[in-house]
Design an enzyme around this catalytic site. Structure first.
Site, PDB file in Angstrom:
ATOM      1  CE1 TYR A  53      -9.758  74.230 -24.718  1.00 26.43           C
ATOM      2  CE2 TYR A  53     -11.099  73.799 -22.803  1.00 26.43           C
ATOM      3  CZ  TYR A  53     -10.550  73.384 -23.990  1.00 26.43           C
ATOM      4  OH  TYR A  53     -10.810  72.112 -24.452  1.00 26.43           O
ATOM      5  N   PRO A 205     -20.365  67.512 -29.271  1.00 31.83           N
ATOM      6  CG  PRO A 205     -21.679  67.687 -27.350  1.00 31.83           C
ATOM      7  CD  PRO A 205     -20.325  68.055 -27.897  1.00 31.83           C
ATOM      8  CG  LEU A 206     -25.049  69.659 -29.560  1.00 32.09           C
ATOM      9  CD1 LEU A 206     -25.717  70.882 -28.950  1.00 32.09           C
ATOM     10  CD2 LEU A 206     -26.065  68.540 -29.767  1.00 32.09           C
ATOM     11  N   GLY A 213     -30.112  71.711 -35.427  1.00 30.06           N
ATOM     12  CA  GLY A 213     -31.079  71.944 -36.491  1.00 30.06           C
ATOM     13  C   GLY A 213     -31.164  73.380 -36.962  1.00 30.06           C
TER      14      GLY A 213
END
Length: 340
Positions: A53, A205-206, A213
């Protein structure tokens, strides 16, 4: 923040974890410190990084923060090795992993790594060499527990079987992609993890931002967002997920979120926390404000009907053979339990 144990015999961690892939790349040190302070202030105890990372910058930033606060003995810190081997070595070889652990020590400023993941399968290295190396690192006190990330079901079972046969450390944690848009691990990987008692730590997770949205069929990602800057981002690419299935999931997600008066992201995270085998969910953010918004999902418990609605709209057809065949003829019900 509630806590859960990682697998059988793993560390006890907060059920929301801080993912730090943005540190040193999209998030500078000052902003990373803000995220770390906020996370700990909210009761978070589990910090996740990797040697690749930011080419080591993420670990260095966490190490600098740890020194500023007087250490991280009260936290669980996980890192990974595999994709930054020294010249002349394959990623999961003994030489590469020993050097990777020592380099992570220096950057993190720790004497032991609480949870060390092998970041992915290495087809060039016999898995027993990797497992024996992990065992030596555990016996030497350099690593306390081990995990694996981004593996197929047969690979995970080979890891577990070889570890048990050879007396090597059995993984306590598995880190795969898992979310309402990507449920592929439910066919082989998740049943294997459940059978072996391995805790699942989902990344993304999204769904690369879709489950907040903010994207739509006619709203391409733009600006300072992960997909806005790179719409073709691997498995999270915009065109791959701009499908009728995605928008059907988003419709149900938004409807449920509106009834709870919560952001869609909270509902997506709450659904994951309710999944079998999931121990904790990785939250990654560019800013402390983004992190703070997602940490609010920790107290949301969805009603059974809402969980079922999300299961139904996001499930994919299970192949007739061998899976439906095994359900019918062998009485195996794990896929029915996972997919509804």
């Amino acid at each position: 923040m509630p806590v859960r144990q990682l697998g059988r015999g793993g560390p006890v961690v907060s059920q929301l974890a801080l993912g730090t892939m943005t540190f040193g790349v999209e998030t500078d040190e000052a902003e990373a410190f803000r995220q770390l302070d906020l996370f700990v202030d909210r009761g978070g105890t589990f910090i996740d990084t990797a040697d690749v990372y930011g080419k080591g910058a993420s670990e260095r930033i966490i190490g600098n923060w740890a020194r500023q606060r007087g250490g991280v003995d009260d936290l669980i810190v996980a890192t990974k090795g595999r994709f930054a081997p020294p010249p002349g070595s394959h990623g999961a070889s003994r030489r590469a992993l020993v050097r990777s652990v020592d380099a992570s020590f220096k950057r993190l400023g720790v004497e032991a790594i609480d949870l060390y993941y092998v970041h992915g399968w290495d087809r060039h290295t016999d898995v027993e060499e990797t497992l024996a190396t992990l065992g030596d690192l555990v016996r030497a006190g350099k690593v306390h527990a081990v995990g694996w990330s981004n593996v197929a079901g047969w690979q995970l079972q080979k890891i577990v079987s070889a570890a048990r046969a050879g007396g090597y450390p059995v993984p306590v944690a598995l880190q795969p992609q898992y979310n309402l848009l990507e449920r592929g691990i439910e066919i082989e990987v998740l049943p294997c993890a459940l059978e072996a008692g391995i805790g699942v730590v989902p990344w993304s997770p999204l769904g690369g931002g879709w489950l907040t949205g903010k994207y739509g069929a006619d709203r391409r990602p733009a600006g300072a967002t992960r997909l806005g800057e790179d719409p073709d981002r691997g498995v999270e690419a915009y065109e791959l997920r701009n499908t009728a299935r995605t928008h059907a999931i988003l419709d149900v997600l938004r409807s449920i979120a509106a009834r709870y008066r919560r952001p869609p992201a909270h509902v997506a995270i709450a659904w994951l926390l309710a999944r079998p085998g999931v121990a904790t969910v990785l939250l990654g953010a560019r800013t402390a404000e983004q992190l703070e918004g997602n940490l609010g999902a920790v107290d949301l418990a969805l009603e059974p009907d809402d969980l079922s609605a999300l299961d139904e709209v996001s499930s994919a057809p299970l192949p007739a053979y061998p899976y439906r065949f095994l359900e019918d003829w062998s009485g195996i019900d794990v896929w029915r339990r996972l997919q509804g």
